[in-house]
Design a protein around this motif. Structure first.
Motif, short mmCIF file in Angstrom:
data_model
loop_
_atom_site.label_atom_id
_atom_site.label_comp_id
_atom_site.label_asym_id
_atom_site.label_seq_id
_atom_site.Cartn_x
_atom_site.Cartn_y
_atom_site.Cartn_z
N PHE A 1 19.06 26.26 -1.15
CA PHE A 1 19.65 24.98 -1.75
C PHE A 1 20.98 25.31 -2.62
O PHE A 1 22.02 24.99 -2.32
CB PHE A 1 18.96 24.07 -2.61
N LEU A 2 20.65 26.44 -3.46
CA LEU A 2 22.02 26.87 -4.10
C LEU A 2 22.94 27.56 -2.97
O LEU A 2 24.05 27.47 -3.32
CB LEU A 2 21.32 27.93 -5.02
N GLY A 3 22.44 28.31 -2.16
CA GLY A 3 23.24 28.93 -1.19
C GLY A 3 24.33 27.97 -0.30
O GLY A 3 25.45 28.21 -0.19
N SER A 4 23.73 26.76 -0.15
CA SER A 4 24.23 25.70 0.63
C SER A 4 25.67 25.13 -0.10
O SER A 4 26.49 25.14 0.26
CB SER A 4 23.39 24.43 0.95
N TYR A 5 25.43 25.09 -1.50
CA TYR A 5 26.40 24.68 -2.52
C TYR A 5 27.43 25.73 -2.56
O TYR A 5 28.61 25.45 -2.49
CB TYR A 5 25.95 24.26 -3.91
N ALA A 6 26.82 26.80 -2.65
CA ALA A 6 27.86 28.09 -2.92
C ALA A 6 28.67 28.32 -1.50
O ALA A 6 29.85 28.47 -1.50
CB ALA A 6 27.24 29.48 -3.11
N TRP A 7 28.12 27.99 -0.47
CA TRP A 7 28.90 28.21 0.99
C TRP A 7 29.81 27.21 0.87
O TRP A 7 30.99 27.68 1.48
CB TRP A 7 27.91 28.21 2.02
N ARG A 8 29.67 26.06 0.78
CA ARG A 8 30.67 24.99 0.88
C ARG A 8 31.65 25.02 -0.15
O ARG A 8 33.01 24.83 0.02
CB ARG A 8 29.63 23.43 0.72
N SER A 9 31.49 25.58 -1.47
CA SER A 9 32.37 25.80 -2.35
C SER A 9 33.41 26.79 -1.83
O SER A 9 34.48 26.93 -1.92
CB SER A 9 31.80 26.36 -3.77
N TYR A 10 32.91 28.00 -1.36
CA TYR A 10 33.60 28.81 -0.68
C TYR A 10 34.48 28.40 0.32
O TYR A 10 35.88 28.80 0.61
CB TYR A 10 32.65 30.09 -0.08
N GLU A 11 33.93 27.74 1.27
CA GLU A 11 34.67 27.22 2.35
C GLU A 11 36.00 26.31 1.78
O GLU A 11 37.10 26.39 2.38
CB GLU A 11 33.93 26.19 3.41
N ASN A 12 35.70 25.49 0.69
CA ASN A 12 36.76 24.75 0.29
C ASN A 12 37.84 25.33 -0.51
O ASN A 12 38.96 25.09 -0.50
CB ASN A 12 36.36 23.75 -0.91
N THR A 13 37.60 26.91 -1.08
CA THR A 13 38.52 27.77 -1.48
C THR A 13 39.32 28.57 -0.54
O THR A 13 40.39 28.84 -1.00
CB THR A 13 37.84 28.61 -2.58
N LYS A 14 39.17 28.25 0.71
CA LYS A 14 39.95 28.99 1.70
C LYS A 14 41.09 28.24 1.87
O LYS A 14 42.20 29.02 2.31
CB LYS A 14 39.01 29.12 3.04
N LYS A 15 41.30 27.09 1.76
CA LYS A 15 42.49 26.19 2.03
C LYS A 15 43.05 26.42 3.26
O LYS A 15 44.21 26.51 3.64
CB LYS A 15 43.48 26.70 0.92
N ARG A 16 42.00 26.72 4.35
CA ARG A 16 42.54 26.79 5.64
C ARG A 16 43.09 25.36 6.15
O ARG A 16 42.26 24.24 5.84
CB ARG A 16 41.51 27.30 6.56
N PRO A 17 43.91 25.17 7.25
CA PRO A 17 44.29 23.65 7.96
C PRO A 17 42.64 23.44 8.42
O PRO A 17 42.08 24.21 9.13
CB PRO A 17 45.05 24.12 8.90
N LEU A 18 42.46 22.32 8.42
CA LEU A 18 41.40 21.49 8.99
C LEU A 18 41.37 21.52 10.55
O LEU A 18 40.33 21.21 11.30
CB LEU A 18 40.95 20.29 8.37
#
Length: 325
Positions: A282-299
């Protein structure tokens, strides 16, 4: 009008025909022209080629955008919203299971009732029984644990004004739910009921894996339910371990057992090992999504963009400047 397209080649003639009628009605009823923005999301069929050939002769203004690959329906809608022009915006699927007349009903509520958001609410659906059951269970869970304002039948399409469009464009989340974001924004919102049509051609690209990903994105993007579940399970685990420890101590002191049993030890180790693994997941899922949102890549990345003036053969290639469509 934003129209994400994926494996919808068979629908192109019907799309042009029905949108032509809707455009004419809108021009007469609301004295405003309609623009249709088709976003082909890396479709493996010839949807893009068919639309490129048909749109120059269509009696409405349109844009045709082609993603560099398949980025998903959420990214396709964002691409269309960013490219579209106008004061009001709406989303409709290219398989026409939502009747195009729904667009006019959206516009009527947005213009005449001064609403900010109009969402299409399914009152019935002509889908297979298993599909209806899965959808009912999904949206029931969504309403109960994620967003209580969601209608019982769920939401797939919506309309909004420019303010809402601009707010959605500022929410650059890589793993999220578009419907969830629309409801998260709040503002003045109304519901427009409709009867979902039966699918005429082909098979839906909304596969089981995509449904699971959408479900997980909706959970992790809008609720801390997994964390709360983990906390409750941890508390229950500690209570169980405490009771078990008291029981073993009493049995030991009374001489009924000489040592802690092997079975009890294994059960305790297994229980807490599984609990720790679940919590890390569960915690890893939140951490991974937070990491994805910090990349600022075009969707999504647009490979080709074209604009068509309705009723003429004139076309123009557009230099798409959106960094994060």
């Amino acid at each position: 009008m934003i129209v994400p397209v994926y494996r919808n080649a068979e629908y192109v003639p019907q799309l042009i025909a029905e949108f032509s009628g809707i455009s004419a009605i809108a021009a007469e009823r609301f004295q405003m022209p309609m623009e249709f923005v088709f976003v082909v999301d890396g479709s493996p069929d010839d949807s893009f080629e068919l639309l490129k050939a048909a749109l120059p002769q269509a009696p409405f203004r349109s844009q045709l955008l082609l993603h560099a690959r398949n980025f998903g329906a959420f990214a396709a809608v964002r691409t269309g919203l960013r490219a579209a022009q106008g004061d009001y915006f709406a989303v409709i699927n290219a398989d026409l299971q939502e009747p195009p007349e729904l667009l006019l009903r959206f516009l009527d509520r947005l213009v005449n009732d001064d609403m900010d958001i109009a969402v299409g609410v399914r009152e019935g659906r002509h889908d297979p029984g298993l599909s209806r059951l899965a959808a009912t269970m999904f949206w029931a869970f969504y309403r109960r644990f994620i967003m209580r304002d969601i209608p019982r039948g769920g939401v797939d399409v919506f309309g909004c004004n420019r303010r809402i469009r601009d707010e959605l464009m500022m929410l650059e989340e890589a793993n999220s739910s578009l419907v969830g974001l629309v409801y998260w924004l709040g503002f003045r919102r109304c519901e427009v009921p409709f009867e979902r049509r039966a699918r005429v051609h082909g098979k839906s690209g909304w596969t089981l894996s995509k449904k699971i990903n959408y479900f997980l994105d909706s959970v992790f993007a809008f609720t801390d339910l997994p964390i709360r579940m983990f906390t409750i399970m941890g508390a229950l685990g500690f209570a169980f371990a405490g009771c078990l420890a008291i029981f073993v101590i009493v049995m030991r002191l009374s001489g009924q057992i000489e040592a802690a049993g092997y079975t009890t030890t294994i059960l305790v180790i297994t229980f807490f090992g599984a609990l720790n693994t679940l919590g890390l997941g569960f915690l890893g899922s939140y951490a991974w999504r937070s990491y994805e949102n910090t990349k600022k890549r075009p969707l999504a990345l647009v490979r080709t963009a074209r604009s068509f003036d309705g009723g003429s053969d004139t076309t123009s290639d557009l230099l798409y400047s959106g960094r994060r469509p």
